[in-house]
Motif scaffolding. Structure first.
Motif, PDB file in Angstrom:
ATOM      1  N   THR A  16     -75.918 -22.234   7.275  1.00  0.00           N
ATOM      2  CA  THR A  16     -75.330 -23.359   7.999  1.00  0.00           C
ATOM      3  C   THR A  16     -74.797 -24.399   7.018  1.00  0.00           C
ATOM      4  N   ALA A  17     -75.524 -24.636   5.939  1.00  0.00           N
ATOM      5  CA  ALA A  17     -75.061 -25.574   4.904  1.00  0.00           C
ATOM      6  C   ALA A  17     -73.747 -25.085   4.280  1.00  0.00           C
ATOM      7  N   LYS A  18     -73.630 -23.792   4.069  1.00  0.00           N
ATOM      8  CA  LYS A  18     -72.387 -23.234   3.520  1.00  0.00           C
ATOM      9  C   LYS A  18     -71.214 -23.461   4.470  1.00  0.00           C
ATOM     10  N   CYS A  19     -71.467 -23.346   5.771  1.00  0.00           N
ATOM     11  CA  CYS A  19     -70.427 -23.648   6.756  1.00  0.00           C
ATOM     12  C   CYS A  19     -70.005 -25.115   6.664  1.00  0.00           C
ATOM     13  N   TYR A  20     -70.992 -25.981   6.506  1.00  0.00           N
ATOM     14  CA  TYR A  20     -70.696 -27.414   6.372  1.00  0.00           C
ATOM     15  C   TYR A  20     -69.831 -27.661   5.138  1.00  0.00           C
ATOM     16  N   LEU A  21     -70.192 -27.035   4.032  1.00  0.00           N
ATOM     17  CA  LEU A  21     -69.447 -27.231   2.791  1.00  0.00           C
ATOM     18  C   LEU A  21     -68.027 -26.663   2.886  1.00  0.00           C
ATOM     19  N   SER A  75     -68.073 -29.873  -1.711  1.00  0.00           N
ATOM     20  CA  SER A  75     -68.339 -28.500  -2.163  1.00  0.00           C
ATOM     21  C   SER A  75     -68.512 -28.350  -3.667  1.00  0.00           C
ATOM     22  N   ASN A  76     -68.086 -29.320  -4.461  1.00  0.00           N
ATOM     23  CA  ASN A  76     -68.243 -29.210  -5.917  1.00  0.00           C
ATOM     24  C   ASN A  76     -69.383 -30.057  -6.466  1.00  0.00           C
ATOM     25  N   GLY A  77     -70.115 -30.708  -5.578  1.00  0.00           N
ATOM     26  CA  GLY A  77     -71.210 -31.563  -6.026  1.00  0.00           C
ATOM     27  C   GLY A  77     -72.551 -30.837  -5.980  1.00  0.00           C
ATOM     28  N   TYR A  78     -73.569 -31.585  -6.289  1.00  0.00           N
ATOM     29  CA  TYR A  78     -74.931 -31.058  -6.222  1.00  0.00           C
ATOM     30  C   TYR A  78     -75.386 -31.022  -4.770  1.00  0.00           C
ATOM     31  N   ILE A  79     -76.172 -30.002  -4.431  1.00  0.00           N
ATOM     32  CA  ILE A  79     -76.781 -29.958  -3.109  1.00  0.00           C
ATOM     33  C   ILE A  79     -78.270 -29.673  -3.265  1.00  0.00           C
ATOM     34  N   ARG A  80     -78.997 -30.026  -2.206  1.00  0.00           N
ATOM     35  CA  ARG A  80     -80.443 -29.839  -2.240  1.00  0.00           C
ATOM     36  C   ARG A  80     -80.934 -29.664  -0.802  1.00  0.00           C
ATOM     37  N   PHE A  81     -82.038 -28.947  -0.659  1.00  0.00           N
ATOM     38  CA  PHE A  81     -82.652 -28.731   0.650  1.00  0.00           C
ATOM     39  C   PHE A  81     -84.030 -29.385   0.653  1.00  0.00           C
TER      40      PHE A  81
END
Length: 118
Positions: free
Chosen positions: A78-83, A90-96
């Motif tokens: 789902t996060a990939k869909c958001y990105l 999409s080029n920044g840092y992500i975290r869960f």
């Protein structure tokens, strides 16, 4: 109280907690056919996908069971869909992260930073 009302109150509490700790709430309840992300927030240059669990009758083992590998994979997809939809992130840092609310024996909002990854 209905489960949806309890969930909404928990997410409100989580959003307030995050805001008070320097996060900017970007979106709540982002849904796709793959799943839902409760809260999406920014902390400095990191986009944080937050799963909220309200467990007044649970414990840390209950939390682990509810956040099994399949649930984690659904959140990641789902996060990939958001990105894909919001490419500015999409080029920044992500975290869960996970916010466990009202778990007996823990603080009222137990924040697990970087709770899981892909």
């Amino acid at each position: 109280m209905k489960t949806s009302e309890t969930g909404r109150e928990g997410e409100d509490k989580a959003a307030l907690y995050l805001s008070q700790h320097g996060y900017t709430i970007i979106e709540r309840n982002f849904r796709t056919r793959l799943g839902e992300i409760d809260i999406i927030a920014l902390q400095n240059d990191t986009l944080v996908f937050v799963e909220v669990k309200h467990l007044p009758h649970g414990d840390i083992d209950t939390l682990s069971a509810l956040l099994g590998k399949q649930k984690q994979q659904n959140i990641i997809k789902t996060a990939k869909c958001y990105l894909q939809k919001y490419r500015q992130y999409s080029n920044g840092y992500i975290r869960f992260d996970v916010l466990a609310l009202d778990v007996p024996g823990l603080e009222p909002v137990h924040h697990i930073v970087n709770a899981f990854s892909e």
